[in-house]
Design a protein around this motif. Structure first.
Motif, PDB file in Angstrom:
ATOM      1  N   ARG A  16     102.394  34.682  50.803  1.00 21.04           N
ATOM      2  CA  ARG A  16     100.941  34.545  50.813  1.00 21.04           C
ATOM      3  C   ARG A  16     100.410  34.648  49.400  1.00 21.04           C
ATOM      4  O   ARG A  16     101.081  35.181  48.530  1.00 21.04           O
ATOM      5  N   PRO A  17      99.169  34.202  49.145  1.00 21.94           N
ATOM      6  CA  PRO A  17      98.617  34.324  47.805  1.00 21.94           C
ATOM      7  C   PRO A  17      98.603  35.782  47.366  1.00 21.94           C
ATOM      8  O   PRO A  17      98.371  36.670  48.183  1.00 21.94           O
ATOM      9  N   ARG A  18      98.852  36.020  46.090  1.00 21.08           N
ATOM     10  CA  ARG A  18      98.880  37.391  45.590  1.00 21.08           C
ATOM     11  C   ARG A  18      97.478  37.918  45.403  1.00 21.08           C
ATOM     12  O   ARG A  18      96.586  37.182  45.040  1.00 21.08           O
ATOM     13  N   GLY A  19      97.285  39.199  45.619  1.00 19.40           N
ATOM     14  CA  GLY A  19      95.975  39.787  45.392  1.00 19.40           C
ATOM     15  C   GLY A  19      95.909  41.123  46.051  1.00 19.40           C
ATOM     16  O   GLY A  19      96.913  41.634  46.511  1.00 19.40           O
ATOM     17  N   ALA A  20      94.707  41.715  46.124  1.00 16.86           N
ATOM     18  CA  ALA A  20      94.568  42.934  46.902  1.00 16.86           C
ATOM     19  C   ALA A  20      94.716  42.515  48.356  1.00 16.86           C
ATOM     20  O   ALA A  20      95.208  41.445  48.655  1.00 16.86           O
ATOM     21  N   SER A  21      94.309  43.355  49.259  1.00 12.55           N
ATOM     22  CA  SER A  21      94.469  43.027  50.672  1.00 12.55           C
ATOM     23  C   SER A  21      93.904  41.644  50.983  1.00 12.55           C
ATOM     24  O   SER A  21      92.859  41.270  50.463  1.00 12.55           O
ATOM     25  N   PRO A  22      94.578  40.889  51.867  1.00 10.40           N
ATOM     26  CA  PRO A  22      94.069  39.560  52.243  1.00 10.40           C
ATOM     27  C   PRO A  22      92.693  39.657  52.909  1.00 10.40           C
ATOM     28  O   PRO A  22      91.918  38.715  52.863  1.00 10.40           O
ATOM     29  N   THR A  23      92.394  40.776  53.575  1.00 12.58           N
ATOM     30  CA  THR A  23      91.032  40.976  54.083  1.00 12.58           C
ATOM     31  C   THR A  23      90.359  41.894  53.067  1.00 12.58           C
ATOM     32  O   THR A  23      90.764  41.942  51.940  1.00 12.58           O
ATOM     33  N   ASN A  24      89.383  42.667  53.491  1.00  3.96           N
ATOM     34  CA  ASN A  24      88.691  43.442  52.461  1.00  3.96           C
ATOM     35  C   ASN A  24      89.129  44.893  52.403  1.00  3.96           C
ATOM     36  O   ASN A  24      88.371  45.757  52.006  1.00  3.96           O
ATOM     37  N   GLN A  25      90.350  45.189  52.808  1.00 13.79           N
ATOM     38  CA  GLN A  25      90.802  46.575  52.884  1.00 13.79           C
ATOM     39  C   GLN A  25      91.142  47.100  51.485  1.00 13.79           C
ATOM     40  O   GLN A  25      91.409  46.335  50.572  1.00 13.79           O
ATOM     41  N   ILE A  26      91.165  48.435  51.394  1.00 14.38           N
ATOM     42  CA  ILE A  26      91.477  49.066  50.099  1.00 14.38           C
ATOM     43  C   ILE A  26      92.991  49.293  49.993  1.00 14.38           C
ATOM     44  O   ILE A  26      93.634  49.669  50.965  1.00 14.38           O
ATOM     45  N   VAL A  27      93.522  49.051  48.801  1.00 13.08           N
ATOM     46  CA  VAL A  27      94.949  49.291  48.552  1.00 13.08           C
ATOM     47  C   VAL A  27      95.102  50.260  47.386  1.00 13.08           C
ATOM     48  O   VAL A  27      94.560  50.027  46.300  1.00 13.08           O
ATOM     49  N   ILE A  28      95.839  51.344  47.610  1.00  5.68           N
ATOM     50  CA  ILE A  28      96.232  52.256  46.527  1.00  5.68           C
ATOM     51  C   ILE A  28      97.747  52.129  46.419  1.00  5.68           C
ATOM     52  O   ILE A  28      98.465  52.351  47.402  1.00  5.68           O
ATOM     53  N   ALA A  29      98.230  51.704  45.242  1.00 10.09           N
ATOM     54  CA  ALA A  29      99.664  51.446  45.057  1.00 10.09           C
ATOM     55  C   ALA A  29     100.278  52.567  44.226  1.00 10.09           C
ATOM     56  O   ALA A  29      99.799  52.868  43.126  1.00 10.09           O
ATOM     57  N   ILE A  30     101.334  53.187  44.753  1.00  8.93           N
ATOM     58  CA  ILE A  30     102.037  54.255  44.026  1.00  8.93           C
ATOM     59  C   ILE A  30     103.478  53.805  43.816  1.00  8.93           C
ATOM     60  O   ILE A  30     104.235  53.637  44.780  1.00  8.93           O
ATOM     61  N   ASP A  31     103.851  53.566  42.562  1.00  6.94           N
ATOM     62  CA  ASP A  31     105.207  53.126  42.247  1.00  6.94           C
ATOM     63  C   ASP A  31     105.923  54.181  41.408  1.00  6.94           C
ATOM     64  O   ASP A  31     105.296  55.097  40.869  1.00  6.94           O
ATOM     65  N   GLY A  32     107.236  53.993  41.286  1.00  7.48           N
ATOM     66  CA  GLY A  32     108.014  54.902  40.440  1.00  7.48           C
ATOM     67  C   GLY A  32     109.475  54.866  40.825  1.00  7.48           C
ATOM     68  O   GLY A  32     109.849  54.246  41.822  1.00  7.48           O
ATOM     69  N   PRO A  33     110.321  55.525  40.019  1.00 10.53           N
ATOM     70  CA  PRO A  33     111.768  55.507  40.272  1.00 10.53           C
ATOM     71  C   PRO A  33     112.169  56.351  41.484  1.00 10.53           C
ATOM     72  O   PRO A  33     111.327  57.010  42.099  1.00 10.53           O
ATOM     73  N   ALA A  34     113.475  56.334  41.793  1.00  8.03           N
ATOM     74  CA  ALA A  34     114.011  57.046  42.961  1.00  8.03           C
ATOM     75  C   ALA A  34     113.642  58.520  42.933  1.00  8.03           C
ATOM     76  O   ALA A  34     113.705  59.171  41.882  1.00  8.03           O
ATOM     77  N   ALA A  35     113.240  59.025  44.099  1.00  7.81           N
ATOM     78  CA  ALA A  35     112.980  60.460  44.288  1.00  7.81           C
ATOM     79  C   ALA A  35     111.923  61.010  43.335  1.00  7.81           C
ATOM     80  O   ALA A  35     111.966  62.181  42.962  1.00  7.81           O
ATOM     81  N   SER A  36     110.965  60.173  42.957  1.00  9.51           N
ATOM     82  CA  SER A  36     109.897  60.684  42.091  1.00  9.51           C
ATOM     83  C   SER A  36     108.759  61.285  42.922  1.00  9.51           C
ATOM     84  O   SER A  36     107.720  61.653  42.394  1.00  9.51           O
ATOM     85  N   GLY A  37     108.959  61.351  44.247  1.00  9.88           N
ATOM     86  CA  GLY A  37     107.963  61.981  45.116  1.00  9.88           C
ATOM     87  C   GLY A  37     106.915  61.014  45.621  1.00  9.88           C
ATOM     88  O   GLY A  37     105.888  61.437  46.156  1.00  9.88           O
ATOM     89  N   LYS A  38     107.185  59.714  45.477  1.00 11.52           N
ATOM     90  CA  LYS A  38     106.188  58.705  45.859  1.00 11.52           C
ATOM     91  C   LYS A  38     105.799  58.806  47.334  1.00 11.52           C
ATOM     92  O   LYS A  38     104.629  58.840  47.661  1.00 11.52           O
ATOM     93  N   SER A  39     106.820  58.842  48.202  1.00 11.37           N
ATOM     94  CA  SER A  39     106.517  58.725  49.638  1.00 11.37           C
ATOM     95  C   SER A  39     105.756  59.931  50.160  1.00 11.37           C
ATOM     96  O   SER A  39     104.760  59.788  50.868  1.00 11.37           O
ATOM     97  N   SER A  40     106.220  61.129  49.802  1.00 13.55           N
ATOM     98  CA  SER A  40     105.531  62.314  50.328  1.00 13.55           C
ATOM     99  C   SER A  40     104.118  62.398  49.743  1.00 13.55           C
ATOM    100  O   SER A  40     103.162  62.738  50.452  1.00 13.55           O
ATOM    101  N   THR A  41     103.974  62.040  48.467  1.00 13.43           N
ATOM    102  CA  THR A  41     102.644  62.062  47.849  1.00 13.43           C
ATOM    103  C   THR A  41     101.739  61.016  48.502  1.00 13.43           C
ATOM    104  O   THR A  41     100.582  61.293  48.839  1.00 13.43           O
ATOM    105  N   ALA A  42     102.290  59.809  48.692  1.00 14.36           N
ATOM    106  CA  ALA A  42     101.494  58.726  49.276  1.00 14.36           C
ATOM    107  C   ALA A  42     101.037  59.097  50.684  1.00 14.36           C
ATOM    108  O   ALA A  42      99.903  58.830  51.076  1.00 14.36           O
TER     109      ALA A  42
END
Ligand code: CDP
Length: 244
Positions: free
Chosen positions: A4-30
């Motif tokens: 699909r075309p790149r962008g924020a949500s295809p509808t008008n929803q909010i996206v908060i993106a949390i990235d990082g290396p392995a075991a940096s606590g992304k999932s539990s924090t997110a």
């Protein structure tokens, strides 16, 4: 299949993106941030793990895997709303323990280097973002998948500390130095395997969590979400925030 075309949500929803290396606590924090804001949590790594788990169930000899064969396993996976998350089911059931197991962890990076598998994961995550405000975590959510996310965070931590935290989570006790050293070496090896796709967006806020508690890192991200909201990029973050 075209993405699909790149962008924020295809509808008008909010996206908060949390990235990082392995075991940096992304999932539990997110997960925690999503709960605070009343958003859904989406763990993109869980999708890479889920497709790897199905491939291992069906074709235990991983040396024989081709991209087509792995991709065919995607049909067994659905992203399903479940409490505060939108999480993968494998043949209709959650399999969280299986997807976090050592067999999957050993093979997931090679699966994640398959470009059509990446397109499949990205499409699944974008679909989830069309229905919900989400906090999504992974390696490339703020770059390849949601370049227009309202807030991007890149979490890092010292490898020894990441290994220690992962072992505490897995063993439920304080690990020895030898155990931490062995886990550090596995993590650093996986980081190297994931290096191409682990990218900090130029507009991401870098947070080093080595000396932060999980609560502190959650507070920082919630505060950043509010700041973005006040700047007018995500006017509804405030209204949706929950206490506790
Ligand atoms: O939790 P942990 O950091 O150990 O890994 P994960 O988030 O569960 O991701 C598992 C694997 O999926 C990673 O080692 C990467 O190979 C891959 N992955 C990726 O390539 N891109 C993403 N957006 C998320 C995960």
């Amino acid at each position: 299949m075209p993405e699909r075309p790149r962008g924020a949500s295809p509808t008008n929803q909010i996206v908060i993106a949390i990235d990082g290396p392995a075991a940096s606590g992304k999932s539990s924090t997110a997960q925690w941030v999503a709960k605070r804001l009343g958003f859904k949590h989406v763990d993109s790594g869980a999708l890479y793990r889920a497709i790897t788990a199905v491939a291992l169930r069906r074709y235990p000899a991983a040396e024989s895997w081709t991209e087509d064969l792995v991709l065919s396993c995607g049909a067994a996976i659905a992203l399903t709303p479940d409490g505060g998350s939108v999480a993968p089911t494998l043949d209709g059931k959650r399999a969280d323990e299986e997807i976090r197991g050592a067999g999957v962890t050993d093979h997931v990076s090679e699966v994640a280097r398959m470009q059509r598998v990446r397109a499949w994961v990205n499409d699944m995550v974008r679909r989830a973002s069309a229905s919900f405000d989400i906090v999504v975590d992974g390696r490339d959510m703020g770059t390849a998948v949601f370049p227009n996310a309202q807030l991007k965070v890149f979490l890092v931590a010292d490898p020894w500390e990441r290994a220690r935290r992962r072992l505490v989570q897995q063993l439920g006790r304080g690990p020895t130095d030898d155990e931490i050293a062995a886990e550090t070496s596995r993590l650093v090896h996986r980081d190297a395997g994931d290096a191409t796709q682990t990218v900090q967006a130029v507009d991401a806020v870098l947070i080093d969590t080595t000396y932060l508690t999980q609560e502190q890192q959650v507070e920082r991200i919630v505060a950043l979400a509010r700041a973005v909201s006040h700047r007018g990029n995500a006017s509804s973050v405030d209204g949706r925030e929950k206490q506790g």
